[in-house]
Design a protein around this motif. Structure first.
Motif, mmCIF file in Angstrom:
data_model
loop_
_atom_site.group_PDB
_atom_site.id
_atom_site.type_symbol
_atom_site.label_atom_id
_atom_site.label_comp_id
_atom_site.label_asym_id
_atom_site.label_seq_id
_atom_site.Cartn_x
_atom_site.Cartn_y
_atom_site.Cartn_z
ATOM 1 N N PRO A 34 84.963 78.631 31.978
ATOM 2 C CA PRO A 34 85.562 79.974 31.918
ATOM 3 C C PRO A 34 84.510 81.050 31.714
ATOM 4 C CG PRO A 34 86.817 78.434 30.568
ATOM 5 C CD PRO A 34 85.559 77.712 30.982
ATOM 6 N N HIS A 35 84.598 82.100 32.516
ATOM 7 C CA HIS A 35 83.592 83.156 32.424
ATOM 8 C C HIS A 35 83.764 84.015 31.179
ATOM 9 C CE1 HIS A 35 87.014 85.080 34.446
ATOM 10 N NE2 HIS A 35 86.560 86.237 34.001
ATOM 11 N N ASN A 36 84.946 83.931 30.526
ATOM 12 C CA ASN A 36 85.248 84.847 29.433
ATOM 13 C C ASN A 36 85.611 84.142 28.125
ATOM 14 O OD1 ASN A 36 87.648 83.792 30.306
ATOM 15 N ND2 ASN A 36 88.587 85.744 30.858
ATOM 16 N N GLU A 37 85.247 82.872 27.981
ATOM 17 C CA GLU A 37 85.478 82.133 26.750
ATOM 18 C C GLU A 37 84.222 81.353 26.372
ATOM 19 O OE1 GLU A 37 90.240 80.905 26.710
ATOM 20 O OE2 GLU A 37 88.719 79.378 27.101
ATOM 21 N N THR A 38 83.683 81.618 25.194
ATOM 22 C CA THR A 38 82.634 80.747 24.683
ATOM 23 C C THR A 38 83.151 79.316 24.693
ATOM 24 O OG1 THR A 38 81.790 82.523 23.278
ATOM 25 C CG2 THR A 38 81.162 80.264 22.686
ATOM 26 N N THR A 39 82.365 78.380 25.230
ATOM 27 C CA THR A 39 82.864 77.030 25.495
ATOM 28 C C THR A 39 81.875 75.977 25.022
ATOM 29 O OG1 THR A 39 84.027 77.885 27.457
ATOM 30 C CG2 THR A 39 83.761 75.498 27.292
ATOM 31 N N GLU A 40 82.229 75.306 23.948
ATOM 32 C CA GLU A 40 81.443 74.190 23.448
ATOM 33 C C GLU A 40 81.872 72.931 24.189
ATOM 34 O OE1 GLU A 40 80.428 71.963 19.177
ATOM 35 O OE2 GLU A 40 82.087 73.408 19.321
ATOM 36 N N LEU A 41 80.919 72.216 24.751
ATOM 37 C CA LEU A 41 81.194 71.019 25.547
ATOM 38 C C LEU A 41 81.028 69.792 24.663
ATOM 39 C CD1 LEU A 41 79.153 72.069 28.709
ATOM 40 C CD2 LEU A 41 81.608 72.325 28.335
ATOM 41 N N LEU A 42 82.104 68.991 24.559
ATOM 42 C CA LEU A 42 82.099 67.866 23.632
ATOM 43 C C LEU A 42 81.990 66.513 24.320
ATOM 44 C CD1 LEU A 42 84.864 69.066 21.140
ATOM 45 C CD2 LEU A 42 82.429 69.630 21.206
ATOM 46 N N ALA A 43 82.629 66.342 25.482
ATOM 47 C CA ALA A 43 82.594 65.028 26.141
ATOM 48 C C ALA A 43 82.938 65.176 27.615
ATOM 49 C CB ALA A 43 83.572 64.058 25.473
ATOM 50 N N LEU A 44 82.278 64.353 28.423
ATOM 51 C CA LEU A 44 82.574 64.232 29.852
ATOM 52 C C LEU A 44 82.927 62.780 30.127
ATOM 53 C CD1 LEU A 44 82.591 65.268 32.815
ATOM 54 C CD2 LEU A 44 80.134 64.717 32.888
ATOM 55 N N ARG A 45 84.111 62.546 30.673
ATOM 56 C CA ARG A 45 84.572 61.191 30.976
ATOM 57 C C ARG A 45 84.983 61.113 32.438
ATOM 58 N NH1 ARG A 45 88.284 62.266 26.325
ATOM 59 N NH2 ARG A 45 87.164 61.674 24.419
ATOM 60 N N THR A 46 84.653 60.015 33.084
ATOM 61 C CA THR A 46 85.030 59.783 34.476
ATOM 62 C C THR A 46 85.389 58.311 34.646
ATOM 63 O OG1 THR A 46 82.690 59.437 34.992
ATOM 64 C CG2 THR A 46 83.591 61.627 35.434
ATOM 65 N N ASP A 47 86.095 57.999 35.742
ATOM 66 C CA ASP A 47 86.436 56.595 35.987
ATOM 67 C C ASP A 47 85.442 55.920 36.925
ATOM 68 O OD1 ASP A 47 87.148 57.834 38.343
ATOM 69 O OD2 ASP A 47 89.158 56.966 38.455
ATOM 70 N N ALA A 48 84.281 56.532 37.106
ATOM 71 C CA ALA A 48 83.154 55.940 37.840
ATOM 72 C C ALA A 48 81.894 56.630 37.331
ATOM 73 C CB ALA A 48 83.318 56.135 39.350
ATOM 74 N N PRO A 49 80.750 55.989 37.452
ATOM 75 C CA PRO A 49 79.516 56.598 36.942
ATOM 76 C C PRO A 49 79.200 57.918 37.647
ATOM 77 C CG PRO A 49 79.210 54.254 37.366
ATOM 78 C CD PRO A 49 80.534 54.618 37.956
ATOM 79 N N VAL A 50 78.460 58.765 36.942
ATOM 80 C CA VAL A 50 78.000 60.025 37.518
ATOM 81 C C VAL A 50 76.481 60.061 37.471
ATOM 82 C CG1 VAL A 50 80.093 61.167 36.702
ATOM 83 C CG2 VAL A 50 77.972 61.404 35.400
ATOM 84 N N GLU A 51 75.916 60.874 38.323
ATOM 85 C CA GLU A 51 74.477 61.115 38.328
ATOM 86 C C GLU A 51 74.254 62.573 38.668
ATOM 87 O OE1 GLU A 51 73.472 59.814 42.927
ATOM 88 O OE2 GLU A 51 73.287 58.323 41.315
ATOM 89 N N PRO A 52 73.113 63.138 38.295
ATOM 90 C CA PRO A 52 72.858 64.533 38.651
ATOM 91 C C PRO A 52 72.930 64.743 40.154
ATOM 92 C CG PRO A 52 71.262 63.760 37.039
ATOM 93 C CD PRO A 52 72.032 62.549 37.484
ATOM 94 N N ALA A 53 73.508 65.837 40.562
ATOM 95 C CA ALA A 53 73.602 66.135 41.993
ATOM 96 C C ALA A 53 72.207 66.406 42.547
ATOM 97 C CB ALA A 53 74.499 67.336 42.220
#
Length: 392
Positions: free
Chosen positions: A147-166
């Motif tokens: 969100p461009h207008n809400e301070t946003t603390e990121l706590l966890a990222l979950r997916t059903d397959a592995p991720v890697e940097p784009a």
């Protein structure tokens, strides 16, 4: 809650974030910042602290085969006493360059602001979770725009397959600085702020240093721009100098030169565009400061008015027309020795005809439809053929 999906937890690191200049590690996660810590220490101002921590243009970017994605965040929402509650901030999901979903997170911290009393109260709150499902199982680039207008603390990222940097797609990086209008003001979502729209149309990667109320020619902002890698740079100067009433014409001229000099120390030949203010009728010929007009609060409407006196222009008080004239003169003077320095009159993005059709709801900030128009205009004038940011 998660028994139906075999989730993979991925640490949120700088490798997965674009548009942020620094990550602050908190007790529970990370907080993206759009100014580095040393700059924040020099700008000890509550408005700036709130603005730079709101992640306009910041997005998680990764490559994955996942069909489901969860993000746990703790937003900080703003409530204004006497004004209808603001809607929850929007997260935009973009898959392979196309908008694929939108969601919001309820709960979180709350900052209640009383503009009449000039006070604010902070109340901590619980985190929330957003989930996107039904995605293709093919390899894909996924972006989650915060969100461009809400301070946003990121706590966890979950997916059903592995991720890697784009992977690096070879897109040019566009670094932009401006006021709340560049920050996003009343845009509908993070990908529809005018800079995000222009970046999408121009095929570039955005780093948005638009800071609500804080485009004040601060030296620490200039040094941040100087030190941030970029292929293209633009600075939108003017409206905050008037509505904060922070300087006179005598100080404005050398401050602009100094701001541009500092940027050029780190980017001596990078295309650099100076954008003057959009049309804002209350300040075209009337100096600031801008002050809240509380007469409509009973109806839930907050507007702004110009508190200055047009006669004060004689003593050097700034108006938007004065600033436009000076910026055009300064850029023309410097461009004689700096052929990559350019100027754009902001009224070409939003002028009298646009105001008649899409007026500023609070007299200062464009609405969602105007953001779209400004973004499309900027892309057409700056990124398209013969524009100053045209790829050679």
């Amino acid at each position: 809650m998660h028994t139906d999906v075999n989730w993979t937890d991925t640490p949120i690191t700088a490798e997965l974030l674009r548009g942020a200049l620094e990550l602050e590690h908190t007790e529970d996660g990370v907080l993206p910042h759009r100014l580095p810590a040393w700059a924040r220490a020099q700008g000890d101002d509550g408005q700036l602290a709130m603005a730079e921590s709101q992640p306009s243009g910041v997005r998680l970017v990764f490559r994955t085969r996942a069909t489901a994605v969860e993000l746990v965040t703790r937003p900080t929402k703003r409530d204004y006493v006497g004004v209808p509650p603001r809607p929850d901030g929007v997260y935009d999901l973009v898959v392979d360059g196309q908008l694929a979903g939108r969601a919001s997170v309820a709960g979180g911290n709350t900052l209640t602001i009383d503009m009449v009393a000039g006070s604010a109260e902070f109340r901590p709150g619980p985190p929330g979770t957003l989930r996107f499902t039904g995605l293709s199982g093919d390899p894909k680039d996924v972006e989650i725009w915060l969100p461009h207008n809400e301070t946003t603390e990121l706590l966890a990222l979950r997916t059903d397959a592995p991720v890697e940097p784009a992977p690096d797609r070879g897109r040019r990086v566009w670094l932009h600085h401006g006021s709340s209008i560049s920050h996003g003001s009343d845009a509908a979502s993070p990908t529809t702020t005018w800079p995000a729209l222009a970046a999408s149309l121009g095929g570039v990667d955005l780093v948005n240093l638009g800071m609500g109320g804080s485009a004040l020619l601060d030296p620490f902002t200039a040094r941040t721009l100087r030190d941030t890698p970029a292929d293209l740079i633009s600075v939108k100067i003017g409206i905050n100098l008037v509505n904060a009433d922070v300087m006179r014409l005598r100080a404005f001229r050398p401050a602009v030169h100094g701001f541009l000099d500092t940027i050029r120390e780190g980017h001596p030949t990078t295309p650099l565009l100076v954008v003057s203010p959009l049309l804002c009728p209350i300040h075209e010929d009337t100096p600031g400061p801008s002050v809240p007009d509380f007469s409509g609060l009973d109806a839930g409407q907050l507007r702004f008015r110009a508190a200055g006196d047009p006669a004060e222009r004689a003593s050097g008080k700034l108006t938007l027309n004065v600033i436009r004239e000076e910026l055009a003169r300064i850029v023309a003077q410097r461009a004689a020795e700096d052929p990559q320095l350019h100027h754009l009159d902001g009224r070409e993005l939003y002028g009298e005809g646009d105001f008649a059709e899409l007026p500023l709801p609070d007299e200062l900030h464009p609405d969602a439809a105007a953001h779209r128009r400004i973004g499309e205009r900027f892309a057409k004038l700056v990124f398209a053929e013969d524009g100053v940011f045209t790829e050679g």
